[in-house]
Design a protein around this motif. Structure first.
Motif, mmCIF file in Angstrom:
data_model
loop_
_atom_site.group_PDB
_atom_site.id
_atom_site.type_symbol
_atom_site.label_atom_id
_atom_site.label_comp_id
_atom_site.label_asym_id
_atom_site.label_seq_id
_atom_site.Cartn_x
_atom_site.Cartn_y
_atom_site.Cartn_z
ATOM 1 N N ARG A 136 0.946 -1.251 0.176
ATOM 2 C CA ARG A 136 -0.050 0.004 0.181
ATOM 3 C C ARG A 136 0.844 1.480 0.040
ATOM 4 N NH1 ARG A 136 -5.327 2.244 -0.506
ATOM 5 N NH2 ARG A 136 -5.008 4.305 0.090
ATOM 6 N N TYR B 292 1.076 5.433 -0.241
ATOM 7 C CA TYR B 292 0.262 6.783 -0.181
ATOM 8 C C TYR B 292 1.249 7.656 -0.680
ATOM 9 C CZ TYR B 292 -3.122 4.956 3.582
ATOM 10 O OH TYR B 292 -3.895 3.924 4.032
ATOM 11 N N THR C 83 -1.534 -0.844 11.725
ATOM 12 C CA THR C 83 -3.055 -0.320 11.703
ATOM 13 C C THR C 83 -3.489 -0.769 9.967
ATOM 14 O OG1 THR C 83 -2.805 0.802 13.541
ATOM 15 C CG2 THR C 83 -4.472 1.452 11.790
ATOM 16 N N SER C 84 -2.212 -0.093 9.196
ATOM 17 C CA SER C 84 -2.534 -0.185 7.882
ATOM 18 C C SER C 84 -2.791 -1.726 7.050
ATOM 19 C CB SER C 84 -1.288 0.387 7.013
ATOM 20 O OG SER C 84 -1.204 1.729 7.188
ATOM 21 N N LEU D 29 -4.036 -4.240 8.913
ATOM 22 C CA LEU D 29 -5.238 -4.620 9.525
ATOM 23 C C LEU D 29 -6.358 -3.882 8.691
ATOM 24 C CD1 LEU D 29 -6.026 -6.142 12.193
ATOM 25 C CD2 LEU D 29 -6.293 -4.103 13.225
ATOM 26 N N ALA D 30 -6.148 -2.944 7.985
ATOM 27 C CA ALA D 30 -7.160 -2.075 7.483
ATOM 28 C C ALA D 30 -7.355 -2.767 5.858
ATOM 29 C CB ALA D 30 -6.874 -0.486 6.955
ATOM 30 N N MET E 151 -10.788 -2.134 4.332
ATOM 31 C CA MET E 151 -11.410 -0.881 4.294
ATOM 32 C C MET E 151 -10.655 -0.042 3.440
ATOM 33 S SD MET E 151 -11.755 0.215 8.040
ATOM 34 C CE MET E 151 -12.457 -0.582 9.413
ATOM 35 N N ILE E 152 -9.545 -0.762 2.992
ATOM 36 C CA ILE E 152 -8.587 0.099 1.938
ATOM 37 C C ILE E 152 -8.229 -0.921 0.878
ATOM 38 C CG2 ILE E 152 -7.536 2.222 3.010
ATOM 39 C CD1 ILE E 152 -5.064 0.621 3.731
ATOM 40 N N GLU F 227 -16.714 -0.754 -4.744
ATOM 41 C CA GLU F 227 -16.910 -0.393 -3.329
ATOM 42 C C GLU F 227 -18.017 -1.042 -2.695
ATOM 43 O OE1 GLU F 227 -15.510 1.230 -1.231
ATOM 44 O OE2 GLU F 227 -17.575 1.475 0.109
ATOM 45 N N THR G 146 -18.046 -3.418 0.518
ATOM 46 C CA THR G 146 -18.701 -3.000 1.784
ATOM 47 C C THR G 146 -19.322 -4.388 2.170
ATOM 48 O OG1 THR G 146 -19.003 -0.880 0.900
ATOM 49 C CG2 THR G 146 -20.175 -1.665 2.727
ATOM 50 N N ARG H 223 -16.973 -6.657 3.827
ATOM 51 C CA ARG H 223 -16.541 -6.036 5.189
ATOM 52 C C ARG H 223 -17.502 -6.505 6.247
ATOM 53 N NH1 ARG H 223 -14.854 -1.252 3.585
ATOM 54 N NH2 ARG H 223 -16.845 -0.330 3.972
ATOM 55 N N ASP I 210 -7.644 -3.142 16.577
ATOM 56 C CA ASP I 210 -6.482 -2.511 16.611
ATOM 57 C C ASP I 210 -6.109 -1.856 18.113
ATOM 58 O OD1 ASP I 210 -4.306 -1.041 15.508
ATOM 59 O OD2 ASP I 210 -5.717 0.552 14.853
ATOM 60 N N PRO J 105 -12.902 4.201 4.639
ATOM 61 C CA PRO J 105 -13.183 4.235 6.015
ATOM 62 C C PRO J 105 -11.940 4.064 7.084
ATOM 63 C CG PRO J 105 -13.972 1.941 5.113
ATOM 64 C CD PRO J 105 -13.414 2.991 3.812
ATOM 65 N N ARG K 78 -7.399 5.813 12.190
ATOM 66 C CA ARG K 78 -6.262 6.534 12.456
ATOM 67 C C ARG K 78 -6.813 7.829 13.342
ATOM 68 N NH1 ARG K 78 -2.495 4.532 9.392
ATOM 69 N NH2 ARG K 78 -3.150 3.065 7.851
#
Lengths: 230, 399
Positions: free
Chosen positions: A13, A15, A50-51, A53-54, A59-60, A79, A83, A86, A171, B392, B397
């Motif tokens: 991932r 950014y 955390t990333s 886990l997302a 979530m991402i 999307e 959802t 998820r 988390d 989401p 964060r």
């Protein structure tokens, strides 16, 4: 490890890709998570727990790589479908809990069911069962801001369980709990494993990653899982 | 399945209402601002409607053809002989002289219209839209009496049996006993009106016996009015025929001018509303963003969040709209549009206080609804949609 529930294959991932401030919180990670397993993602702050886990919880989306949930590649799902995956597969317990203040414990727990085609009475019945299981019956009408830290944590878990998910993603769940409450939380996770649920915990708390209840620990550093942990 | 589907919407609606209650201070503030703007806009709509109604009512009372005499470009008294000549024109039914004039009352600062009533039309003044609400009409041969409109009664503080004192052309005070109060569909028309016996009125203004203020002409065929006007002008070059259509244009000009001022206020209020909507559109509080993130993270779809925000926006906008429209109606109906009356300041010196009956125009209300409620809901939903389509994981964060 039991049969695979989630698989990450070379997941990255990025950014701000191509810019001077580009960051890769998750870099070329491959990881298998089994059914009914308690997995801990361990590592210092900023290591990418955390990333990851997302990403696991849809979530991402990954910038590259594949994420398989029940052998289905979800990385490129639209999307709306993402959802759905998820909602049906994961229950989240956030570090800050993110309960909605001003509404009752029961309403907070029911919240994930509101947009589903399930009647109000059935939703309420399920929420009452969960609050009972987690010892919150006497607090069900209270607004969440009136609860103690441990009680709020249990509300967050009840909310995560209301959709009967296959996996719980937590988390830093013990970040605001003392040792006693952290122990209680681990017992709850142990119970969930007993019900066949997968639990993935991102934490740097030794009370969690050194707990004998944990099946496996994956250590993260600089967005990667250290050799041998995946 | 159907009831489940409905249940889903009801659950989201319930959560929307509970969310609004949680942010009651902010939402109350929004309702108040929104309602205040709708109040101003609807007051303007109601008042404009009332003015148009007045214009129509006034027009109904105007004669088919009115003939005045102009001298040096000004209105002058018309010889009764003109009437005899006009009556002989083919197509003319009748010619009736009118005796009237303006009277400025130095004590109350109001202008009154004094209208003389001849012996012929006194007992049953069916030719006018006047309606007697109390007392009696002037009887043939009766003198030193008068009928007054409700506005004059109010300003003068008098009722039946009271006296109205007016200074005549010679500067002498003349007293007239009030024998009747009247009303008409148009308060503008009659609010300042005092009816006197024709002889008293002529004496009051010192009018010569062979003159009238103007002549009302009845034409058999309404399509011939312009033709007859032309014939009158051919025979009487100093006459000034004014047809019903011309009076209509005059009133339209008058009311459109007033309406134009109100329109300017309307546009101002609309601009203020757009600023409010824009502010709402661009400003989603951190709390709201966080809540949207939580809902997304726990499995709500973007469409669910849009529905939630739609309910919230619609509930707030409808409550504010209804409150604003109700207050606007009460403002015009009960309080005489006091806040808008400065716009009509010119009339306050011409007339005693007037009460306007607001007219509910469904089309105008529909336009108002679409100019306020709809943009507000859109302004509410758009930023929520923008927040709802972001990942989401941001909520994970957020501290």
């Amino acid at each position: 490890m039991s049969r695979k529930m989630i698989s990450l294959e070379n997941v990255t991932r990025v950014y701000n890709q191509g810019r001077p401030n580009e960051v890769r919180p998750v870099n070329e990670v491959s990881l298998d998570i089994g059914h009914g397993e308690i997995l801990v993602l361990k590592g210092p702050s900023g290591s990418g727990k955390t990333s990851l886990l997302a990403l696991v919880g849809c979530m991402i989306r990954p910038t590259s790589g594949r994420i398989l949930v029940a052998e289905r590649d979800v990385a490129k799902l639209p999307e709306r479908f993402l959802t759905g995956v998820r909602r049906d597969t994961f229950g989240f317990v956030f570090q800050q809990l993110h309960l909605i203040p001003g509404i009752s414990v029961l309403e907070n727990v029911m919240l994930p069911l509101y947009p589903l085609e399930i009647g109000f009475t059935a939703a309420k019945r399920r929420a009452l069962e969960l609050t009972e299981q987690l010892g919150l019956t006497h607090r069900k009408g209270f607004k969440v801001e009136a609860l103690s830290g441990g009680e709020r944590q249990r509300v967050a878990i009840a909310r995560a369980l209301i959709n009967a998910p296959q996996a719980i993603l937590a988390d830093e769940p013990t970040a605001h709990l003392d040792a006693g409450l952290s122990g209680e939380l681990m017992q709850i996770f142990e119970t969930l494993r007993g019900q066949g649920k997968t639990v993935v915990i991102a934490t740097h708390d030794p009370l969690v990653h050194d707990s004998p209840l944990i099946d496996r620990v994956a250590t993260m550093r600089d967005g990667r899982i250290l050799d041998g942990d995946g | 399945m159907g009831s489940y589907h409905l249940g889903r919407h009801l659950k989201i609606l319930e959560f929307a209402l509970s969310s609004m209650l949680r942010r009651r201070t902010k939402n109350l503030g929004l309702v108040l601002v929104f309602a205040a703007l709708v109040f101003l806009l609807s007051s303007i709509v109601f008042l404009t409607g009332a003015l148009r109604t007045e214009a129509l009512a006034t027009l109904e009372a105007s004669p088919q053809l009115l003939v005045q005499r102009a001298m040096a470009g000004r209105h002058a008294l018309i010889p009764l002989g003109y009437g005899e000549l006009i009556a002989r024109l083919p197509g003319v039914g009748s010619v009736t002289p009118r005796y009237w004039g303006y009277y400025y009352d130095i004590y109350t600062g109001a202008n009154y219209t004094l209208l003389g009533i001849g012996d012929q039309g006194l007992e049953s003044p069916g030719s006018t839209p006047l309606r007697l609400v109390e007392g009696s009409f002037i009887m043939p041969g009766q003198r030193r009496v008068c009928l007054i409109g409700e506005g004059v009664a109010e300003v003068r503080g008098t009722r039946i049996g009271g006296m109205v004192s007016l200074r005549d052309a010679r500067g002498w005070m003349q007293e007239y006993e009030v024998i009747g109060l009247f009303a008409s569909p148009s308060r503008l028309l009659t609010n300042d009106l005092i009816l006197l016996p024709e002889a008293d009125l002529k004496a009051h203004f010192g009018m010569p016996d062979d003159r009238a203020t103007d002549l009302m002409v009845e034409v058999y065929n309404p399509h011939e009015v312009d033709n007859i006007s032309r014939k009158i002008l051919e025979r009487l070059p100093d006459a000034r025929p004014i047809s019903h259509a011309e009076i209509q244009r005059t009133y339209e000009t008058l009311f459109n001018w007033r309406g134009g001022l109100l329109l300017a206020m309307f546009l101002g209020a609309m601009a203020a509303f757009m600023i409010l909507a824009w502010d709402k559109a661009t400003g989603l509080s951190a709390d709201e963003r966080r809540e949207i993130g939580i809902l997304k993270a726990i499995g709500w779809e973007t469409s669910d969040i849009l529905e939630l925000k739609l309910w919230e926006g619609a509930a707030l906008a409808l409550v504010a709209f209804l409150a604003g429209v109700t207050a606007g109606y009460a403002h015009v109906q009960r309080f005489g549009a006091e806040l808008l009356m400065p716009v009509l300041e010119g009339w306050s010196t011409l007339f005693p206080a007037i009460d306007l009956a607001p007219r509910i125009d469904p089309y105008a209300l529909g336009v108002l609804f679409s100019l306020t409620v709809v943009p507000y809901i859109v302004a509410t939903v758009v930023p929520s949609w923008k927040a709802a389509i972001t990942d989401p994981d941001r909520v994970m964060r957020a501290s």
